[in-house]
Design an enzyme around this catalytic site. Structure first.
Site, PDB file in Angstrom:
ATOM      1  CG  ASP A 137      -1.963  -1.282   1.205  1.00 58.75           C
ATOM      2  OD1 ASP A 137      -1.968  -1.761   0.319  1.00 58.75           O
ATOM      3  OD2 ASP A 137      -2.304  -1.517   2.420  1.00 58.75           O
ATOM      4  CG  MET A 179      -5.565  -5.373  -3.273  1.00 63.47           C
ATOM      5  SD  MET A 179      -4.509  -6.618  -2.236  1.00 63.47           S
ATOM      6  CE  MET A 179      -5.709  -7.955  -1.860  1.00 63.47           C
ATOM      7  CG  HIS A 181      -6.350  -0.604   3.893  1.00 69.13           C
ATOM      8  ND1 HIS A 181      -6.056   0.032   5.329  1.00 69.13           N
ATOM      9  CD2 HIS A 181      -7.462  -1.215   4.121  1.00 69.13           C
ATOM     10  CE1 HIS A 181      -6.850  -0.275   6.078  1.00 69.13           C
ATOM     11  NE2 HIS A 181      -8.003  -0.943   5.302  1.00 69.13           N
TER      12      HIS A 181
HETATM   13  O1  F6P Z   1      -2.690  -4.088   3.240  1.00 73.68           O
HETATM   14  C1  F6P Z   1      -2.243  -4.771   2.140  1.00 73.68           C
HETATM   15  C2  F6P Z   1      -3.379  -5.266   1.769  1.00 73.68           C
HETATM   16  O2  F6P Z   1      -3.326  -6.101   0.473  1.00 73.68           O
HETATM   17  C3  F6P Z   1      -4.710  -4.229   1.320  1.00 73.68           C
HETATM   18  O3  F6P Z   1      -4.232  -3.553   0.136  1.00 73.68           O
HETATM   19  C4  F6P Z   1      -5.820  -4.856   1.200  1.00 73.68           C
HETATM   20  O4  F6P Z   1      -6.951  -3.964   1.386  1.00 73.68           O
HETATM   21  C5  F6P Z   1      -5.448  -5.954   2.342  1.00 73.68           C
HETATM   22  O5  F6P Z   1      -4.115  -6.139   2.474  1.00 73.68           O
HETATM   23  C6  F6P Z   1      -6.333  -7.338   1.989  1.00 73.68           C
HETATM   24  O6  F6P Z   1      -6.226  -7.932   3.099  1.00 73.68           O
HETATM   25  P1  F6P Z   1      -6.380  -9.436   3.345  1.00 73.68           P
HETATM   26  O7  F6P Z   1      -5.071 -10.157   2.745  1.00 73.68           O
HETATM   27  O8  F6P Z   1      -6.522  -9.686   4.961  1.00 73.68           O
HETATM   28  O9  F6P Z   1      -7.712  -9.703   2.556  1.00 73.68           O
END
Ligand code: F6P
Length: 356
Positions: A137, A179, A181
């Site tokens: 991110d 992605m 976040h």
């Molecule tokens: O923080 C890294 C990230 O890949 C974000 O971009 C995304 O929103 C989140 O983690 C996804 O999380 P998880 O792997 O827990 O679904």
């Protein structure tokens, strides 16, 4: 000097975690005579429940190019860190206990925003902690880049590149949801690198009519397809005004943000709109050269801090120089794209629509 180090990777994985640990370990083994590294398994969980392995020097060889993390990882949300779990374990005292039982000189944490809050808490409890900024991110305060970011940009860019030909063949509008976040770094970089016509970021709530206008203008010019790079955290101006509860209700009708926009654009433009979501593909596989170099440099710097007994810092990169910043200055802060970032203005100058 004899050194006992604990090491863990925490939160969502990313590329170059292994490269960074290799940098720390190789430097310590090379510079010091008696080094013991305990690898905690699956993030803070390993520290809480005393699950660790005494690593061997060879464990850190041959991992520079490997994706994921040799230690495993997990999310251990900071907001519950002081809650006693169903198993009766009080997490913070348990972590301190493991650290003390192993008689560690320092705990090395490779983590993102949430992991830095826990690292800051452990520091405030008197533990020696050194951290490294990891995440696709790129949203950690104090560092221009985090490792994982550029590798994810590469993958997201490839996704946008691949979409171009099929979008052109079918005269379609494509939304590629990326992605990131709550931040738009990944989408901004990949969007520019992948030639997106419209880039939508969480930092700039978009006006749907600005997007529709761009698509129609492109059609008028004979450009029958449009590529939209949309961050998973992007929302419209109207939705940004809603309360969290109201927003949850609106979005409950869609699998993700891009499906909502897709429905709106289909109606407003009459064009076929498709959604593509690369998802966790963006976090997988081998790190790119940029991340390998950054992670290695940060790893070496973290080892140097440990050797010099300079604890309580995150190693970081600023203007291509490696330096350090106190963990409490990082923990709990998210590095967003400033709305007056020159990169945004540059993108708009060449005709990229940012939804405003
Ligand atoms: O923080 C890294 C990230 O890949 C974000 O971009 C995304 O929103 C989140 O983690 C996804 O999380 P998880 O792997 O827990 O679904």
């Amino acid at each position: 000097m004899s050194l006992k180090i604990g090491m863990l990777t925490s939160g969502g994985d990313c590329q170059a975690l292994n490269a960074a640990m290799r940098g720390v370990a190789k430097t310590l083994y090379k510079q010091e005579k008696d080094v013991k590294i305990y690898g905690f398994l699956n993030g803070y969980k390993g520290l809480i429940y005393g699950k660790y392995e005494l690593m061997k020097e060879k464990d850190f060889s041959g991992i520079l190019t490997e994706g994921g993390t040799i230690l495993g990882t997990s999310r251990e949300p900071f907001k519950y860190i002081n809650n006693v779990g169903e198993d009766g374990v009080n997490k913070v005292p348990a972590m301190i206990d493991t650290y003390k039982k192993l008689d560690l000189d320092c705990l090395v944490v490779l983590g993102g925003n949430g992991s830095h809050k826990t690292a800051g808490l452990l520091k405030s409890k008197g533990l020696n902690v050194v951290t490294l900024p990891k995440t696709i991110d790129n949203d950690i305060a104090g560092s221009d880049h985090t490792f994982g970011f550029m590798s994810a940009v590469d993958i997201a860019t490839t996704a946008l590149d691949q979409i171009h030909s099929t979008a052109a063949s079918h005269s379609r509008v494509f939304i590629v949801e990326l992605m990131g976040h709550k931040t738009g770094w990944l989408t901004l970089y990949a969007g520019i690198a992948g030639g997106a016509d419209i880039i939508l970021l969480p930092e700039i709530p978009y006006e749907t009519k600005a997007i529709v206008k761009t698509i129609k203008e492109r059609s008028k010019k004979g450009k029958k397809f449009t590529i939209i790079a949309m961050a998973e955290g992007a929302i419209s101006e109207e939705d940004a005004k809603l309360s969290k509860k109201e927003r949850r209700e609106v979005y409950a009708n869609y699998p993700s943000v891009s499906y909502k926009l897709s429905a709106e654009l289909t109606e407003a433009t009459g064009q076929e709109v498709r959604v593509t979501i690369p998802g966790h593909v963006q976090r997988g596989g081998s790190p790119d050269p940029f991340d390998r170099v950054l992670a290695t440099r940060l790893g070496i710097a973290a080892a140097e801090l440990i050797i010099n007994k300079e604890y309580g810092y995150m190693v970081c990169e600023e203007n291509n120089q490696i330096s350090k910043i106190a963990i409490e200055e990082v923990a709990g802060k998210t590095r967003l794209i400033e709305t007056d970032d020159p990169m945004l203005e540059q993108a708009e100058k060449m005709g990229i629509c940012l939804g405003r």
